[in-house]
Design a protein around this motif. Structure first.
Motif, PDB file in Angstrom:
ATOM      1  N   ARG A  16       0.758  -9.554  23.810  1.00 35.95           N
ATOM      2  CA  ARG A  16       1.752 -10.552  23.370  1.00 35.95           C
ATOM      3  C   ARG A  16       3.154  -9.971  23.414  1.00 35.95           C
ATOM      4  NH1 ARG A  16       1.331 -11.753  17.877  1.00 35.95           N
ATOM      5  NH2 ARG A  16       2.879 -13.387  18.190  1.00 35.95           N
ATOM      6  N   ILE A  17       3.300  -8.741  22.965  1.00 35.19           N
ATOM      7  CA  ILE A  17       4.614  -8.090  22.969  1.00 35.19           C
ATOM      8  C   ILE A  17       5.111  -7.933  24.402  1.00 35.19           C
ATOM      9  CG2 ILE A  17       5.886  -5.988  22.404  1.00 35.19           C
ATOM     10  CD1 ILE A  17       3.857  -5.589  20.073  1.00 35.19           C
ATOM     11  N   ILE A  18       4.234  -7.506  25.294  1.00 34.53           N
ATOM     12  CA  ILE A  18       4.633  -7.311  26.690  1.00 34.53           C
ATOM     13  C   ILE A  18       5.029  -8.636  27.329  1.00 34.53           C
ATOM     14  CG2 ILE A  18       3.785  -6.691  28.992  1.00 34.53           C
ATOM     15  CD1 ILE A  18       2.150  -4.468  27.617  1.00 34.53           C
ATOM     16  N   GLU A  19       4.250  -9.686  27.103  1.00 33.04           N
ATOM     17  CA  GLU A  19       4.568 -10.988  27.696  1.00 33.04           C
ATOM     18  C   GLU A  19       5.924 -11.501  27.222  1.00 33.04           C
ATOM     19  OE1 GLU A  19       1.253 -13.425  26.694  1.00 33.04           O
ATOM     20  OE2 GLU A  19      -0.072 -12.505  28.208  1.00 33.04           O
ATOM     21  N   ARG A  20       6.189 -11.334  25.935  1.00 36.40           N
ATOM     22  CA  ARG A  20       7.485 -11.775  25.425  1.00 36.40           C
ATOM     23  C   ARG A  20       8.604 -10.885  25.963  1.00 36.40           C
ATOM     24  NH1 ARG A  20      10.516 -15.610  25.048  1.00 36.40           N
ATOM     25  NH2 ARG A  20      12.210 -15.431  23.534  1.00 36.40           N
ATOM     26  N   SER A  21       8.329  -9.603  26.116  1.00 39.07           N
ATOM     27  CA  SER A  21       9.321  -8.679  26.657  1.00 39.07           C
ATOM     28  C   SER A  21       9.685  -9.042  28.088  1.00 39.07           C
ATOM     29  CB  SER A  21       8.786  -7.239  26.616  1.00 39.07           C
ATOM     30  OG  SER A  21       8.557  -6.820  25.288  1.00 39.07           O
ATOM     31  N   VAL A  22       8.701  -9.411  28.886  1.00 32.95           N
ATOM     32  CA  VAL A  22       8.952  -9.810  30.272  1.00 32.95           C
ATOM     33  C   VAL A  22       9.853 -11.040  30.313  1.00 32.95           C
ATOM     34  CG1 VAL A  22       7.852 -10.774  32.342  1.00 32.95           C
ATOM     35  CG2 VAL A  22       6.855  -8.779  31.210  1.00 32.95           C
ATOM     36  N   ALA A  23       9.559 -12.023  29.467  1.00 35.17           N
ATOM     37  CA  ALA A  23      10.369 -13.244  29.443  1.00 35.17           C
ATOM     38  C   ALA A  23      11.813 -12.935  29.054  1.00 35.17           C
ATOM     39  CB  ALA A  23       9.755 -14.252  28.475  1.00 35.17           C
ATOM     40  N   ILE A  24      11.998 -12.105  28.038  1.00 37.89           N
ATOM     41  CA  ILE A  24      13.356 -11.750  27.602  1.00 37.89           C
ATOM     42  C   ILE A  24      14.076 -10.953  28.685  1.00 37.89           C
ATOM     43  CG2 ILE A  24      14.694 -10.363  25.971  1.00 37.89           C
ATOM     44  CD1 ILE A  24      12.548 -11.020  23.860  1.00 37.89           C
ATOM     45  N   ALA A  25      13.397  -9.966  29.263  1.00 41.69           N
ATOM     46  CA  ALA A  25      14.035  -9.085  30.238  1.00 41.69           C
ATOM     47  C   ALA A  25      14.433  -9.826  31.499  1.00 41.69           C
ATOM     48  CB  ALA A  25      13.107  -7.919  30.573  1.00 41.69           C
ATOM     49  N   LEU A  30      16.341  -5.443  31.081  1.00 46.19           N
ATOM     50  CA  LEU A  30      15.505  -4.556  30.266  1.00 46.19           C
ATOM     51  C   LEU A  30      16.284  -3.967  29.095  1.00 46.19           C
ATOM     52  CD1 LEU A  30      13.533  -2.792  33.124  1.00 46.19           C
ATOM     53  CD2 LEU A  30      12.538  -4.229  31.335  1.00 46.19           C
ATOM     54  N   GLU A  31      17.595  -3.805  29.267  1.00 50.66           N
ATOM     55  CA  GLU A  31      18.391  -3.296  28.150  1.00 50.66           C
ATOM     56  C   GLU A  31      18.540  -4.345  27.053  1.00 50.66           C
ATOM     57  OE1 GLU A  31      18.914  -0.468  27.456  1.00 50.66           O
ATOM     58  OE2 GLU A  31      19.620   0.790  29.081  1.00 50.66           O
ATOM     59  N   GLY A  32      18.285  -5.609  27.397  1.00 50.97           N
ATOM     60  CA  GLY A  32      18.360  -6.668  26.395  1.00 50.97           C
ATOM     61  C   GLY A  32      17.168  -6.704  25.459  1.00 50.97           C
ATOM     62  N   LEU A  33      16.160  -5.892  25.764  1.00 52.99           N
ATOM     63  CA  LEU A  33      15.005  -5.808  24.879  1.00 52.99           C
ATOM     64  C   LEU A  33      15.375  -4.996  23.640  1.00 52.99           C
ATOM     65  CD1 LEU A  33      12.026  -5.012  27.281  1.00 52.99           C
ATOM     66  CD2 LEU A  33      12.520  -7.171  26.137  1.00 52.99           C
ATOM     67  N   THR A  34      15.221  -5.576  22.491  1.00 52.00           N
ATOM     68  CA  THR A  34      15.409  -4.829  21.248  1.00 52.00           C
ATOM     69  C   THR A  34      14.192  -5.030  20.365  1.00 52.00           C
ATOM     70  OG1 THR A  34      16.466  -6.635  20.015  1.00 52.00           O
ATOM     71  CG2 THR A  34      17.906  -5.230  21.370  1.00 52.00           C
ATOM     72  N   ILE A  35      13.896  -4.014  19.585  1.00 51.13           N
ATOM     73  CA  ILE A  35      12.743  -4.090  18.687  1.00 51.13           C
ATOM     74  C   ILE A  35      12.942  -5.235  17.694  1.00 51.13           C
ATOM     75  CG2 ILE A  35      11.336  -2.836  17.026  1.00 51.13           C
ATOM     76  CD1 ILE A  35      11.235  -1.777  19.929  1.00 51.13           C
ATOM     77  N   GLY A  36      14.179  -5.383  17.192  1.00 49.39           N
ATOM     78  CA  GLY A  36      14.455  -6.444  16.223  1.00 49.39           C
ATOM     79  C   GLY A  36      14.251  -7.827  16.810  1.00 49.39           C
ATOM     80  N   ARG A  37      14.719  -8.040  18.040  1.00 50.54           N
ATOM     81  CA  ARG A  37      14.553  -9.343  18.696  1.00 50.54           C
ATOM     82  C   ARG A  37      13.075  -9.674  18.869  1.00 50.54           C
ATOM     83  NH1 ARG A  37      16.845 -12.334  23.062  1.00 50.54           N
ATOM     84  NH2 ARG A  37      15.455 -14.106  23.409  1.00 50.54           N
ATOM     85  N   LEU A  38      12.310  -8.715  19.354  1.00 46.82           N
ATOM     86  CA  LEU A  38      10.883  -8.943  19.560  1.00 46.82           C
ATOM     87  C   LEU A  38      10.162  -9.198  18.239  1.00 46.82           C
ATOM     88  CD1 LEU A  38      10.175  -6.260  22.278  1.00 46.82           C
ATOM     89  CD2 LEU A  38       9.797  -8.717  22.535  1.00 46.82           C
ATOM     90  N   ALA A  39      10.499  -8.426  17.227  1.00 45.21           N
ATOM     91  CA  ALA A  39       9.865  -8.601  15.917  1.00 45.21           C
ATOM     92  C   ALA A  39      10.123 -10.010  15.402  1.00 45.21           C
ATOM     93  CB  ALA A  39      10.389  -7.557  14.936  1.00 45.21           C
ATOM     94  N   GLY A  40      11.362 -10.489  15.533  1.00 48.29           N
ATOM     95  CA  GLY A  40      11.683 -11.836  15.075  1.00 48.29           C
ATOM     96  C   GLY A  40      10.964 -12.899  15.869  1.00 48.29           C
ATOM     97  N   ASP A  41      10.958 -12.763  17.185  1.00 45.68           N
ATOM     98  CA  ASP A  41      10.314 -13.761  18.047  1.00 45.68           C
ATOM     99  C   ASP A  41       8.815 -13.844  17.785  1.00 45.68           C
ATOM    100  OD1 ASP A  41      12.770 -14.215  19.170  1.00 45.68           O
ATOM    101  OD2 ASP A  41      12.267 -13.476  21.175  1.00 45.68           O
ATOM    102  N   LEU A  42       8.205 -12.691  17.518  1.00 47.12           N
ATOM    103  CA  LEU A  42       6.748 -12.633  17.375  1.00 47.12           C
ATOM    104  C   LEU A  42       6.296 -12.642  15.919  1.00 47.12           C
ATOM    105  CD1 LEU A  42       6.086  -9.969  20.142  1.00 47.12           C
ATOM    106  CD2 LEU A  42       5.656 -12.434  20.297  1.00 47.12           C
TER     107      LEU A  42
END
Length: 201
Positions: A16-25, A30-42
């Motif tokens: 799930r984290i990887i799939e959301r990371s791909v969509a964001i990136a 790839l620099e737009g990936l942040t732990i905080g953004r992913l934590a909030g989205d998921l």
């Protein structure tokens, strides 16, 4: 909870984290990936996200690998049973165009690899090297089928597979940019005509 169930749930969470990371990136790089953004989205804790990867760079590399797997499923695998040479090249090219069309939703912001190449082409490191390896691998696959097409007489004997692969890659970079920057409805057809010229010698 049994260890087996726990491990299975961990794999699902990681996916799930990887799939959301791909969509964001694909949209923000790839620099737009942040732990905080992913934590909030998921709806996870930051520690929960980071615990699956250890570092931001490891997360970025995992996202790149996930995107490469998706690219393979959409572009290379559907063409795998086509005969080597022009038949397989045409199948790959058709799948490549389809995957870039926004309506498929594979990459909301367009081709992640084009974005990553621009982000990291002048920045030495693990991400630069990973992107370069992916492009080298895909280029080699194109060159192999182009060489086969020459050997089978499907392309002129003096055709240069390396040059043709270079031009095919350029056509799909142009398609991605035209779709993303201009939403040009003629872009796919223009790319098809360009590819037809390249593959008819």
């Amino acid at each position: 909870m049994s260890p087996r169930k726990s491990a299975a749930e961990a794999r699902l969470t990681r996916q799930r984290i990887i799939e959301r990371s791909v969509a964001i990136a694909s949209v923000e790089g790839l620099e737009g990936l942040t732990i905080g953004r992913l934590a909030g989205d998921l709806e996870m804790s930051k520690a929960g996200v980071l615990g699956h990867f250890g570092t931001k760079e490891a997360l970025q590399l995992a996202a790149l690998d996930g995107a490469a797997d998706l690219f393979g499923q959409l572009v290379w695998q559907p063409a795998a049973d086509a005969p080597p040479g022009l038949a397989r090249l045409r199948a790959v090219c058709a799948g490549w165009a389809d995957y870039l069309v926004r309506e498929r939703g594979a990459f909301p912001g367009g081709c992640l690899f084009t974005t990553a190449a621009v982000e990291f082409d002048a920045r030495p490191g693990a991400l630069h090297d990973a992107v370069a390896r992916l492009y080298a691998h895909w280029r080699a696959r194109l060159v192999a089928d182009l060489r086969t097409a020459v050997e089978l007489g499907e392309l002129p004997r003096d055709a240069d597979p390396e040059q043709l692969a270079f031009e095919l890659l350029g056509a799909y970079f142009a398609l991605n940019h035209t779709l993303q920057l201009h939403a040009d409805p003629t872009a796919v057809e223009r790319t098809r005509r360009a590819v037809d010229r390249l593959l008819t010698g």
